[in-house]
Motif scaffolding. Sequence first.
Motif, short mmCIF file in Angstrom:
data_model
loop_
_atom_site.label_atom_id
_atom_site.label_comp_id
_atom_site.label_asym_id
_atom_site.label_seq_id
_atom_site.Cartn_x
_atom_site.Cartn_y
_atom_site.Cartn_z
N GLN A 110 0.83 -1.21 0.00
CA GLN A 110 0.00 0.00 0.00
C GLN A 110 0.86 1.26 0.00
N MET A 111 1.87 1.32 0.89
CA MET A 111 2.70 2.51 0.97
C MET A 111 3.51 2.72 -0.31
N LEU A 112 4.07 1.65 -0.85
CA LEU A 112 4.78 1.76 -2.13
C LEU A 112 3.87 2.37 -3.19
N SER A 113 2.63 1.90 -3.24
CA SER A 113 1.69 2.38 -4.25
C SER A 113 1.33 3.84 -4.02
N TYR A 114 1.04 4.20 -2.76
CA TYR A 114 0.62 5.55 -2.47
C TYR A 114 1.70 6.57 -2.81
N VAL A 115 2.97 6.19 -2.65
CA VAL A 115 4.06 7.10 -3.00
C VAL A 115 4.30 7.11 -4.51
N ALA A 116 4.17 5.95 -5.15
CA ALA A 116 4.49 5.83 -6.58
C ALA A 116 3.40 6.43 -7.47
N LEU A 117 2.13 6.30 -7.08
CA LEU A 117 1.04 6.69 -7.97
C LEU A 117 1.06 8.18 -8.35
N PRO A 118 1.30 9.11 -7.41
CA PRO A 118 1.35 10.52 -7.85
C PRO A 118 2.45 10.79 -8.89
N PHE A 119 3.60 10.14 -8.73
CA PHE A 119 4.67 10.30 -9.71
C PHE A 119 4.27 9.68 -11.05
N TYR A 120 3.60 8.54 -11.01
CA TYR A 120 3.16 7.89 -12.25
C TYR A 120 2.16 8.78 -12.99
N LEU A 121 1.20 9.34 -12.25
CA LEU A 121 0.17 10.16 -12.88
C LEU A 121 0.74 11.47 -13.43
N GLN A 122 1.64 12.11 -12.67
CA GLN A 122 2.12 13.42 -13.09
C GLN A 122 3.29 13.35 -14.06
N HIS A 123 4.21 12.39 -13.84
CA HIS A 123 5.41 12.34 -14.68
C HIS A 123 5.26 11.40 -15.87
N THR A 124 4.57 10.27 -15.67
CA THR A 124 4.41 9.32 -16.76
C THR A 124 3.21 9.68 -17.63
N LEU A 125 2.08 10.00 -17.01
CA LEU A 125 0.87 10.31 -17.77
C LEU A 125 0.70 11.81 -18.03
N GLY A 126 1.52 12.65 -17.40
CA GLY A 126 1.49 14.08 -17.68
C GLY A 126 0.30 14.82 -17.12
N MET A 127 -0.30 14.35 -16.04
CA MET A 127 -1.46 15.01 -15.43
C MET A 127 -1.01 16.17 -14.54
N SER A 128 -1.91 17.11 -14.35
CA SER A 128 -1.68 18.18 -13.39
C SER A 128 -1.86 17.62 -11.98
N PRO A 129 -1.29 18.28 -10.95
CA PRO A 129 -1.47 17.77 -9.58
C PRO A 129 -2.94 17.64 -9.19
N GLY A 130 -3.78 18.61 -9.58
CA GLY A 130 -5.20 18.53 -9.23
C GLY A 130 -5.88 17.34 -9.87
#
Length: 439
Positions: free
Chosen positions: A260-280
């Motif tokens: 769970q902790m690995l995922s919670y830390v990794a997912l924001p980086f995946y969404l913003q850096h890999t998929l190019g999403m805004s923080p919001g």
Amino acid sequence: MLLMALILVVLDGAIANVALPSIAASLNADASHTVWVVSSYQLAVLVALLPCGALGEIFGARRVYLAGVVLFVLASAGCTFAGSLPVLVAARFVQGLGGGAIMALAAMNLRLAVPQRMLGTIIGFNAVTVAASSAAGPAVAGAILSVAHWSWLFAVNIPLGLVILAGGRALHARPGSRKRIDALTLLLNTAMFVLLFWGADRIAEAPLQSAALIAAALACLGAILARERGNPAPIVPTDLLASPAFRIAVIASVMCFAGQMLSYVALPFYLQHTLGMSPGLAGLYMMPWPIATVIMAPISGRLSDRMGTAWLCTCGGTLFAAGLLAVALLPADPWHLVFLLGTVAAGAGFGTFQTPNNHILLLSAPKHRSGAAGAMQGTARLTGQTLGAISMSVIFQTVALGPAPKIALFIAGLCAVAAALASFTRLRFDRTAVPDSGE
């Protein structure tokens, strides 16, 4: 009242991260040093869990629990009026000690207050409370910081804590065992977690020093076990860990929370850096996970009152793993359906796993050892989350930012697989929980 106290403890572990830049500017402190506002709290909770579980059995669960609430409220006042970073870090450490007492004895108080037939359902609500509070932490902090000074993050605990204290008079006042507790064992327990935390924090920067610190922590654990040999109610609950059902549930919990902790830390980086999403937008895409957990945890709790918990944990761990591995291994699509379906599956699997696993951790212990069982449950959760955070730090140190999130999600999926496999081996012990006989 018990759930309100748990909300305070979990929220205070999740809200401070958002306020660190404000704290650094307000107290004229180095940004890197403000991390200890978070770390000191987590360390204190870990230090306090096992001793407070033992103290609750000795002096009574209500008495030690309410003492923890008092300490938490007083330390919250200290955080509110802290004029320097060292004072704030010290107050956060004391606050964590109070939070550790609350977490350690919440399960024991629940078991004393709730009929046996309703325990699964109540444990489900307990899991929902933890998941929802953890997920809501950043949003609550953001809302408070948008209209008030960072000190109000801690000031709000004071009136709520007083309400909890007033309601605590209704808790069951079961007498304690009046056994003596060994002061040296308490010191060794504190040293063990301080050395382990310090070693884990240094693992990427100074591997040899980290290894020496972790070895010293293990030496403290060995000294505790040697001193407590033959003790019918040891601080480190070796008597409970001797039960295969309890031991396997602890291992599965550590692996699940590491994932769970690995995922919670990794997912924001995946969404913003890999998929190019805004923080919001990334924040919105992370919401389906906790929502799915909140939905499934009470359902799983009701089911755990009627069927084998090992099957539920195995199915939940498998679904958790499938969701994470789908996001890690499948290519991203333009509509992000793989991500959404994967995180919904992961959240649902996590909720399905966690409630029955907590159920067996509590009910496989005799009632008079509920304090130790609750403390071990909290220790397993925090140990898993610490391992997940350490693993993420190592991944970021050794892998480029681009592929790092997917590698972390893959490892998180393997942790979930390990939790499911551990739960599967518990099938033959599923009927061995100690009956709620009152002893």
